[in-house]
Design a protein around this motif. Sequence first.
Motif, PDB file in Angstrom:
ATOM      1  N   LEU C 217     -31.414 110.054 -26.460  1.00 16.83           N
ATOM      2  CA  LEU C 217     -30.274 110.628 -25.752  1.00 16.83           C
ATOM      3  C   LEU C 217     -29.876 109.690 -24.605  1.00 16.83           C
ATOM      4  O   LEU C 217     -30.722 109.329 -23.795  1.00 16.83           O
ATOM      5  CB  LEU C 217     -30.717 111.973 -25.186  1.00 16.83           C
ATOM      6  CG  LEU C 217     -29.710 113.101 -25.028  1.00 16.83           C
ATOM      7  CD1 LEU C 217     -29.038 113.413 -26.350  1.00 16.83           C
ATOM      8  CD2 LEU C 217     -30.443 114.331 -24.501  1.00 16.83           C
ATOM      9  N   PRO C 218     -28.604 109.266 -24.545  1.00 20.13           N
ATOM     10  CA  PRO C 218     -28.252 108.257 -23.530  1.00 20.13           C
ATOM     11  C   PRO C 218     -28.022 108.861 -22.137  1.00 20.13           C
ATOM     12  O   PRO C 218     -26.955 108.716 -21.568  1.00 20.13           O
ATOM     13  CB  PRO C 218     -26.972 107.647 -24.109  1.00 20.13           C
ATOM     14  CG  PRO C 218     -26.353 108.778 -24.868  1.00 20.13           C
ATOM     15  CD  PRO C 218     -27.473 109.626 -25.398  1.00 20.13           C
ATOM     16  N   HIS C 327     -26.727 110.496 -15.695  1.00 19.85           N
ATOM     17  CA  HIS C 327     -25.640 109.584 -16.032  1.00 19.85           C
ATOM     18  C   HIS C 327     -25.539 109.398 -17.551  1.00 19.85           C
ATOM     19  O   HIS C 327     -26.534 109.265 -18.236  1.00 19.85           O
ATOM     20  CB  HIS C 327     -25.920 108.229 -15.358  1.00 19.85           C
ATOM     21  CG  HIS C 327     -25.069 107.117 -15.866  1.00 19.85           C
ATOM     22  ND1 HIS C 327     -23.813 106.882 -15.387  1.00 19.85           N
ATOM     23  CD2 HIS C 327     -25.304 106.172 -16.806  1.00 19.85           C
ATOM     24  CE1 HIS C 327     -23.303 105.829 -16.012  1.00 19.85           C
ATOM     25  NE2 HIS C 327     -24.180 105.384 -16.873  1.00 19.85           N
ATOM     26  N   THR C 328     -24.315 109.382 -18.054  1.00 21.43           N
ATOM     27  CA  THR C 328     -24.092 109.027 -19.458  1.00 21.43           C
ATOM     28  C   THR C 328     -23.148 107.831 -19.500  1.00 21.43           C
ATOM     29  O   THR C 328     -22.359 107.636 -18.573  1.00 21.43           O
ATOM     30  CB  THR C 328     -23.432 110.178 -20.254  1.00 21.43           C
ATOM     31  OG1 THR C 328     -22.167 110.486 -19.656  1.00 21.43           O
ATOM     32  CG2 THR C 328     -24.298 111.429 -20.248  1.00 21.43           C
ATOM     33  N   LEU C 332     -19.108 111.363 -19.602  1.00 17.00           N
ATOM     34  CA  LEU C 332     -18.869 112.743 -20.030  1.00 17.00           C
ATOM     35  C   LEU C 332     -20.191 113.417 -20.359  1.00 17.00           C
ATOM     36  O   LEU C 332     -21.123 112.772 -20.834  1.00 17.00           O
ATOM     37  CB  LEU C 332     -17.965 112.765 -21.269  1.00 17.00           C
ATOM     38  CG  LEU C 332     -16.521 112.317 -21.046  1.00 17.00           C
ATOM     39  CD1 LEU C 332     -15.800 112.195 -22.380  1.00 17.00           C
ATOM     40  CD2 LEU C 332     -15.791 113.282 -20.124  1.00 17.00           C
ATOM     41  N   PRO C 333     -20.281 114.722 -20.121  1.00 16.30           N
ATOM     42  CA  PRO C 333     -21.524 115.415 -20.451  1.00 16.30           C
ATOM     43  C   PRO C 333     -21.740 115.514 -21.958  1.00 16.30           C
ATOM     44  O   PRO C 333     -20.791 115.373 -22.737  1.00 16.30           O
ATOM     45  CB  PRO C 333     -21.318 116.811 -19.849  1.00 16.30           C
ATOM     46  CG  PRO C 333     -19.840 116.977 -19.713  1.00 16.30           C
ATOM     47  CD  PRO C 333     -19.285 115.604 -19.489  1.00 16.30           C
ATOM     48  N   ILE C 334     -22.979 115.751 -22.334  1.00 14.69           N
ATOM     49  CA  ILE C 334     -23.323 115.920 -23.746  1.00 14.69           C
ATOM     50  C   ILE C 334     -23.437 117.418 -23.993  1.00 14.69           C
ATOM     51  O   ILE C 334     -24.367 118.066 -23.513  1.00 14.69           O
ATOM     52  CB  ILE C 334     -24.649 115.194 -24.061  1.00 14.69           C
ATOM     53  CG1 ILE C 334     -24.490 113.703 -23.729  1.00 14.69           C
ATOM     54  CG2 ILE C 334     -25.046 115.408 -25.517  1.00 14.69           C
ATOM     55  CD1 ILE C 334     -25.768 112.902 -23.835  1.00 14.69           C
ATOM     56  N   ALA C 348     -26.131 118.921 -20.986  1.00 10.23           N
ATOM     57  CA  ALA C 348     -26.734 118.041 -19.980  1.00 10.23           C
ATOM     58  C   ALA C 348     -25.893 116.773 -19.857  1.00 10.23           C
ATOM     59  O   ALA C 348     -24.999 116.531 -20.657  1.00 10.23           O
ATOM     60  CB  ALA C 348     -28.165 117.676 -20.389  1.00 10.23           C
ATOM     61  N   GLY C 349     -26.195 115.988 -18.831  1.00  9.55           N
ATOM     62  CA  GLY C 349     -25.526 114.703 -18.676  1.00  9.55           C
ATOM     63  C   GLY C 349     -24.221 114.781 -17.897  1.00  9.55           C
ATOM     64  O   GLY C 349     -23.298 114.031 -18.165  1.00  9.55           O
TER      65      GLY C 349
END
Lengths: 375, 254, 370
Positions: C217-218, C327-328, C332-334, C348-349
């Motif tokens: 997951l980035p 941070h992504t 944008l959030p995941i 998250a993110g």
Amino acid sequence: MATGQTFDIVVVGAGPAGLAAAIEAAKRGARTLVVDENNKPGGQLFKQIHKFFGSHEHRAGVRGYDIGRQLLDEAAKCGVEVWLDAVVHGLFDSRLAVLHAGRQVTVQAGRIILATGASENAVAFPGSTLPGVMGAGAIQTMINVHRVLPGKRFVMLGSGNVGLIVCYQLMQAGAEVLAVVEAMPSIGGYGVHAAKIRRAGVPILVGTTISRVVGQGKVEAVVLATLGPDGRIDPQSERTLAADTVGLAVGLTPLTELAWMAGCEFFFSPKLGGHLPLHDENMLTSLPYLYVAGDITGVEEASTAMEEGRLAGIAAAESLGLVEAAAAATDKAAVRQRIDVLRSGPFGEGRRLAKAEILQQQALRSGQGGESWKA
Amino acid sequence: MEGVKLTGALSADEQASVFPPNERAERGPVAVIECVQQIPCNPCEKACPFGAIEVGPDITNLPRLDLDKCRGCGLCLSKCPGLAIFLVDASKSATEALVMFPYEYLPLPAPDEIVDGVDRTGRFVAKARVVKVDTGAQREGTTIVTLAVPKQTMHDVRSMRLVAPGEVFLCRCCEVSETEVRQAVREGAKTVAAVKMRTRAGMGLCQGRTCRRLISRVIAEETGQSPADILPPTSRAPVRTLSLEALAGGDDNE
Amino acid sequence: MNKQAEVIVIGGGVIGTSVAYYAAKAGKRVVLLDRGDIAAGTSGACDGFIIMQSKNPGPHLDLAMQSAALYRNLTDELEYDIEYMSCGGMIVAESEKQAQLLQGLIAKQKQAGLQVELLPIAQARRSEPLLAADLWGAAYCANDAQVNPIRLAQGFAQAARRLGAQIRPGVEVQALLVENGRVCGVKTGQGELRADYIVNATGVWAPALLSPFGIDLPIKPRRGQILVTEPLPPMLNHVLLCACYLIAKYHPEELDPTDRQHRLGVGLAVEQTAHGSLLVGSTREFAGFDRKTTLAGIEAVAQHARRILPALAKVNIIRTFAGLRPHTPDGLPILGPVAGLPGLIMAAGHEGDGIALAPITGQKVAEYLK
């Protein structure tokens, strides 16, 4: 690398422990800085107008402020640099963030000796936030350093040596002490200190506490109550004293924020005032550059603080390669012997055992692969 | 389990059925009639000199308030035998609202006194300032207290609790009482940091140097933990206050 | 083993508690687990900005505007004082060049329906007098607001509990349970729990739960250091950001790595809380999971704040703290399901937008769970 100054050894706190540490380090050739947030050096020494206990080597019979003057003279002779009005507000590894004369300065240290002392404990009861309720140490500073009496009629909570001595000095300064109140079943401090104030007619009420303080905007009366066998206040026993000031002498807590920030290991000792940095017989913490001395390592008194400071100063200089191991060993052995004397006898027993426990814990944890211990 | 029938306090739905719209409270004082059960009772109808409250011939009808006719005079408050009528007024300031409620306890608060504003279950909501204590003859022994409260709490504060003179403050910077700390621990705050998050104790000028031990002791008493296991919150610079300007003067680059 | 809930939410920050609240409100049986306490992670170590004008037009801004609408009634809805203040916000431009950058963003935002206007400094100072006179100006948006993130999470949690959700701090999720290719529960330090859906709302810690399944997951922790001042009388009328924040966020290539402020990603973010303290932020640095504040970091934040708000020079700093923003790479959030792991929902993110997007994230996830 940050701009700013570099010293072999930086001592935080110019009280008895810090000054003694700096003197020993500087005598051995270390470029040494002492930083203190107050505008005068000496820590609590200059408000201690009474004569110290101990043996001749400990300068027993000499008054606290005279010891302070001797330490300052000696520090000046050895070339110790002292920054006053200088607050160490952060510790970032072996760099110190110092607010000195209103400017933010970074100081790089080879070794740091924390001799930050202790702060007075607060106690909460109804009315404890009224003006006129204050720490016994604060009272002592006001009367002995600033020559101001903060009240006329005092009640002291706590019968340890601090409470007893401050009552005595209050009366010397012309105040009236209505009572010393002690929750425990017996007097905490030395009998000779208690006797001094009993002779002046001050009652020492054991098994008693302050149930509340009342007044409009300031202390006007103190309500005392006897503690039952269950430790609870017996409401039937309440009586009122018309005091205008309450002193709190309920112990001290090591001032450890910088040590927590540095991230060294801690140990909990109720006898010595709470959480304190774990350290070895050279006063070295679990971090290779960080030493401690004085009340931060457990609350005792000025004489032991000075000896611990000497130990830390010698050991820190040794770790920088400024003295030979054999010479250092001899010097440290002499200091340790004097410390043992100060912790001897029934009054020293609790502290002696608590200190031994710290060394045991340290040995245990460093034996368990704590590779940061490089003593 | 919700609602006045089950808990004695109005549920969110019940509250919604009686609240005037916020815009109305922004225009000026208005009554809130928190009467949601069909009790045979109608003094409120008579109490209103402007004809804003209507119950009708069947006295078990729920009272209906005409928001335009209500002038917020508050005369109905002391007439309701159920003490179910309140007054809210959001027109006086951008941040504070006034809440009026009947109060039949002694001692009475004094104007300008700071009290605890509590909700329908007696739970603390916010510190509130006493604006007025009306014991006038027409109140017939029911005192009406007016509190200034943070505006967002005007639908929550429905009564008050005197801050007892015997109250013990643990955190003097943020005025956090021992009671508040104990309540926080009972609600699950088991560390000094968690108590700080819930109550703000230790967030003031002294950064907990005075109250940290006192709070640790309460946690130990409430949870049975050893004081050895109750650690101070994370220590970060500055351990003493310093001005922004002084800090800005530094040039550390690591 | 029986199913104890329909939805398990992992993480007690603003996102997790919001999901728990909206799911419980939609009638789901919800259990929320957090290894620490409510708001003890990122949500307890950030500022409270609900800022619209920092968002890129598109899904980012759309979500933020929907979230802002939810915020307006949230205090009443949660029956909890979340210290929401509809104060409006400003993004300060130091120079003509920064103003142009803002202008470009504003043009697109206006098309998307967000009213933002660029004010020259004299005009900006009329409503925010503490701004330095030699700045270029500021972009103003009336829709920006602020909230207390700790109270927000506590308010969501308390309201969720009233709706029947179980809120369980102190329970650490060690692994996801998978049966027949579907995520069906969690393994915790206190036993296993099962549910139809598992929501991963653990912010910067979210990747750890997925790595056993070969999913990288980035999300990377990005540290933000913030100063807290002594309590002060009301002195700021808006929440304030500066253009450096947007540059660090959207145009990192413009940063000069030899400049300390740029290297630490310092962009101003100042708000005055309901208790009077100013929160003065912030750095944006990649420093792993280290939550310490650094001397360079807090100095750089102080310097930048003094540049934008010279009147703060004599104000005392009483505390500093640091939080880890998730941070992504695309900012944008995941959100939503994870390919190959049915039953698992990501939330998250959010990096710096977690507060602004918390209500809408909870609502959207709850809708998906229907």
